[in-house]
Design an enzyme around this catalytic site. Sequence first.
Site: not given
Lengths: 343, 383
Positions: A9, A36, A107, A129-130, A185
């Site tokens: 498909r 998420a 990381v 953000f870091e 969150c």
Amino acid sequence: MTDISRYHRQCLFQKIGEEGQKKIASSRITIVGCGALGTVLASTLVRAGVGFVRIVDRDFIELNNLQRQVIFSEEDIRDNLPKAVAAAKQLKKINSEVQIEAVVSDVNFTNVEKLIRDVNLVLDGTDNFETRFLLNDACVKLGKPWIYSAVVGCHGLTLSIVPGKTPCLRCVFESAPPPELTPTCDTAGIIAPASTVIASLAATEALKFLSGNEGDLNPTLYSYDVWTRETKSFHLEGLRDATDCPTCRHQRFEYLSGNLAPKTTTLCGRNAVQITRPDRITLDFKELESRLKKVGEVKSNSFMLQATTGGYEFTVFPDGRAIIKGTNDPAQAKVIYSKYIGV
Amino acid sequence: MIYLDNAATSFPKPKRVYERMDRFLREEAANPGRSGHRLSVGAESQIAQARNVIAKLFGVEHPERVIFTLNCTDSLNIAIKGVLREGDHAITTVLEHNSVLRPLHSLEANGKITLTKLRPNSDGFIHPNDVKAVMGPKTKLVAMTHASNVTGIVQPIREIGKLVRETESLFLVDAAQTAGVIPIHVESDFIDLLAFPGHKALYGPPGTGALCVGERAKLFPWREGGTGFDSESLLQPIRFPFALEGGTPNSVGIVGLKEGVEFILEEGMDKIRAHEQGLVKQLRSELKEIPSIRIYGTQDVSRSVAPVSFTVEGAEPQEVSLILDQSFDIASRAGLHCAPLMHRELKTFPQGTIRLSPGYFNTAGEIQTAVRAIREIRSQIAV
Ligand SMILES: Cc1ncc(COP(=O)(O)O)c(C=O)c1O
Ligand SMILES: [Zn+2]
């Protein structure tokens, strides 16, 4: 041997075709963060037949993750599996042809290049953000395209970045916004459709890029609110030339140098870690207090703010320094810091 | 900024230390003693002079028995691991810094030595008789601090040294908190091995330290290498200081240290000690007036050195220290200060204490400001 019929498909879709599918199958990606966003990205792209998928996440699954982090189950929690491992285990059942590598690690500036050097595309499933600026540095340095995504509440953002061609994340955001402007969150909540939609948009960008349709990548910073259905597309033409970006214009990789990473010190015998920000900020205690009151107990005076939530106790000082109690692990402390205080 | 962390390292240094190091590094820093050229010989001679002033300060008869090291930890390791052999017994105290405790404990844990740790009496002193009581035929080393870096209490090392000297054992003193403020004489204090940092009260830069090795001590070198002479031999020379000083030394640091020691000799240790004692006395008596503050150590400042440890009821030491830094620009240190057993003894484990350690360059006004800050913190955060 690969049975191409499972992608029938997808191949029928004219922009991809069998040619595109072959390209997808010979591609390699790294997904940084498996929450998420990361679970949806991983699930979509493993199903789509990307040849090699590396999933990087240091966390273990918690019960409150299941509301939005698809592919995890109660059983994974009982087995106390790291997210990366649980995701790999589940996705191998879905598509055994894809080579999946689970990396249980945070990381940071010492390992980021290694994690992305051998792939064609990097996907952002992080929550701060870091790490995003770090990814941006590494991707610009190594010339790796990457797709930024961020979600909180009912609202998210995504942007496709091709070093040398499009503006980079630091062209768009000069520096990490102050904590009071970056709800997380863990304090502002999140509904699953928001992350599912944004991750699906990012996965679409990945499919475009990997199937040989780079020209179709969306050139805007796209913002979508699943609740109000308000959408915004910020046009970025000319931004690359207009900004004096340290990363892509000057090739100064400040986050990769490690100098902009928060410094951590383990406090001997205390099961606590002190975090010192590299930047000088003045925290808005009132704002932080109202944010944290929603999730735990808070008290403050003019010198410090103390909060208890989620098994951790932390003391925050006006310049953003903090003592996180309940862990000896600097990486864990940083996670808590970025969740509740913000970077 | 008000710097009250001199027990960790002194700051600032006397001006002449900066100036001399800068000039040496720019104009004179050849590899000392390795080559015959004028610059190399000159650098060698500067280091020899540094040995001389240190020898003078501590009454070391043969300056070549002053060994330059990286810091006090390095000196202590060279001494402890150089002396102790399989089957030996060693004695130490619970007052010690980890730089004494850890080398000894690892030797004990590896089954090489047996170890006895003495506790102080209720006043904070190690009693010489207690040392005597645990000495046996296998006791090779008594290793102890001259003054605790938590309480500042100065130990009766001369009495203990004297009784150790009557045996075959060696006496190792960790003078990290006293070298430069309290007179130490290796002969009259019966010290076989004197370990100290260069960067605390001797005003040298970080990365300097020394070990004075008495003639009774036979040390195995554990750092072997180039010495610039005797190169045909494949074994480390036994001649001092080379026996224990393989490798290119931190000449810039050593020259700075020499300048620091000369500053002390010129200024006079009495004057330095009197000034520090005045500040400590002021600090202790003013802190004592603040409710719900608990001070450790002794109020008799003639028996203690700079570190003043205290706790504020209802407050974490780390938090108080951070507030001092960030809201009052005062540098202090909080926690265990690398002396975990001392805190168990004081019942301040594991949170530790807040430590203020004045130095020669602090003023009474600064102490007053610090006390005022602590008063204010206490009124806001204590229960
Ligand atoms: C009593 C004591 N011993 C040893 C040391 C270790 O000194 P250094 O940091 O020079 O290795 C210190 C310093 O913190 C100390 O206070
Ligand atoms: Zn840029």
